[in-house]
Scaffold this motif. Structure first.
Motif, PDB file in Angstrom:
ATOM      1  N   THR A 205       0.885  -1.042   0.171  1.00  0.00           N
ATOM      2  CA  THR A 205       0.029  -0.041  -0.194  1.00  0.00           C
ATOM      3  C   THR A 205       0.707   1.234   0.374  1.00  0.00           C
ATOM      4  N   PRO A 206       1.038   1.636  -1.113  1.00  0.00           N
ATOM      5  CA  PRO A 206       1.472   3.652  -1.075  1.00  0.00           C
ATOM      6  C   PRO A 206       1.526   4.223   0.005  1.00  0.00           C
ATOM      7  N   ASP A 239      -8.296   2.679  -0.923  1.00  0.00           N
ATOM      8  CA  ASP A 239      -7.530   1.192  -1.219  1.00  0.00           C
ATOM      9  C   ASP A 239      -5.721   2.633  -0.602  1.00  0.00           C
ATOM     10  N   GLY A 241      -3.920   3.693  -2.339  1.00  0.00           N
ATOM     11  CA  GLY A 241      -3.175   3.878  -3.285  1.00  0.00           C
ATOM     12  C   GLY A 241      -2.386   2.041  -3.869  1.00  0.00           C
ATOM     13  N   TYR A 242      -3.457   1.001  -3.490  1.00  0.00           N
ATOM     14  CA  TYR A 242      -2.959  -0.583  -3.613  1.00  0.00           C
ATOM     15  C   TYR A 242      -2.683  -0.851  -5.300  1.00  0.00           C
ATOM     16  N   LEU A 243      -4.117  -0.413  -5.527  1.00  0.00           N
ATOM     17  CA  LEU A 243      -4.347  -1.013  -6.928  1.00  0.00           C
ATOM     18  C   LEU A 243      -3.650   0.191  -7.679  1.00  0.00           C
ATOM     19  N   ALA A 244      -2.866   1.749  -7.977  1.00  0.00           N
ATOM     20  CA  ALA A 244      -2.469   2.207  -8.524  1.00  0.00           C
ATOM     21  C   ALA A 244      -1.244   2.201  -9.367  1.00  0.00           C
ATOM     22  N   ARG A 245      -1.090   0.717  -8.687  1.00  0.00           N
ATOM     23  CA  ARG A 245       0.841   0.166  -9.873  1.00  0.00           C
ATOM     24  C   ARG A 245       0.344  -0.469 -10.537  1.00  0.00           C
TER      25      ARG A 245
END
Ligand SMILES: NC(=O)c1ccc[n+]([C@@H]2O[C@H](COP(=O)([O-])OP(=O)(O)OC[C@H]3O[C@@H](n4cnc5c(N)ncnc54)[C@H](O)[C@@H]3O)[C@@H](O)[C@H]2O)c1
Length: 245
Positions: A205-206, A239, A241-245
């Motif tokens: 998680t960013p 989230d 940023g969890y799904l950002a990458r």
């Protein structure tokens, strides 16, 4: 000051603790009359009583989301006590960890019964009541694991992905009834669900932490309220940023 949910009646499942209790608080703070339902009756009663002691309008009732009878009684209670229903938050959920090859049919069925069938039964019970009020909002609590895979979570991922497309289907079928249906996909949130999980999703998680439940409640409030009157059939990811990458 006017609340964003003044005059609205909301039913929140899994409201005895965790995110459901937080959503109950947040929606009640904005003027909603809230009914929470759960299978943890002692916790549910205590949580609602504590919120009432703060002046918030929160009542608890027993609601096993796998029971059509419990759903009928909960929707009837909303009508009898508060005149109807405007908002349903399908938040109740369970989780377990089994690698795919070790997933046991009884575990799978139990999880699907709560996370998927529970939400179906909830929408079936609530939609006629929402329609009778001229419309309303349904918020289905999915997960980042409804949008991405996660090793060990085959049943949970399947259930949360099902909620995403059930949400879209319900939105399509009931847009003409002025009923909006949306999903929220939280990342890691600090609750009893993951208290024994170790670091869990945090390293991926960013923002480097789990959310406080209240950080999800703001999105549930947005979707429940008239701030989102043109939002339906979609999901909002919360989230860190969890799904950002
Ligand atoms: N905690 C996280 O990191 C996380 C992340 C994404 C999504 N979610 C989802 O958020 C929702 C709330 O979970 P939480 O984190 O507050 O965990 P939690 O375990 O504290 O809360 C879940 C609640 O659902 C209730 N419940 C279980 N089975 C039920 C049933 N048959 N009928 C009625 N209630 C039932 C439980 O008793 C509990 O009060 C769940 O749908 C969960 O899958 C959690």
């Amino acid at each position: 000051m006017a609340g964003r949910l003044d005059g609205k009646v909301a039913l929140i499942t899994g409201g005895a603790r965790g995110q459901g209790a937080s959503h109950a608080r947040r929606l009640a703070e904005e003027g909603a009359r809230v009914i929470t339902g759960d299978v943890l009756d002692d916790d549910g009663e205590a949580t609602a009583a504590a919120l009432r002691a703060e002046g918030l309008g929160v009542d608890y009732l027993h609601l096993d989301v796998t029971s059509p009878q419990d759903w009928a009684a909960a929707v009837a209670a909303a009508a009898e006590r508060f005149g109807g229903l405007d908002v349903l938050v399908n938040n109740a959920g369970i989780i377990h960890v089994n690698p795919l090859l070790e997933e046991r049919l009884e575990d799978w069925n139990a999880l699907i019964a709560v996370n998927v069938t529970g939400a179906l039964l909830g929408m079936q019970a609530a939609i006629p009541a929402l329609r009778a009020r001229g419309g309303g909002s349904i918020v289905n609590i999915s997960s980042i694991f409804g949008l991405a895979g996660a090793s060990g979570y085959v049943a949970y991922c399947a259930s949360k992905a099902a909620l995403v497309t059930m949400t879209k289907t319900a939105a399509l079928e009931h847009a003409a009834d002025r009923i909006r249906v949306n999903a929220v996909c939280p990342g890691g949130v600090r609750t009893a669900m993951n208290e024994n999980e170790g670091t869990g999703v945090v390293p991926l998680t960013p923002m480097g932490r789990r959310a406080d439940a209240r950080e999800v409640s703001g999105t549930v409030l947005f979707l429940a309220s008239d701030d989102s009157t043109f939002v339906t059939g979609t999901e909002i990811v919360v989230d860190g940023g969890y799904l950002a990458r």
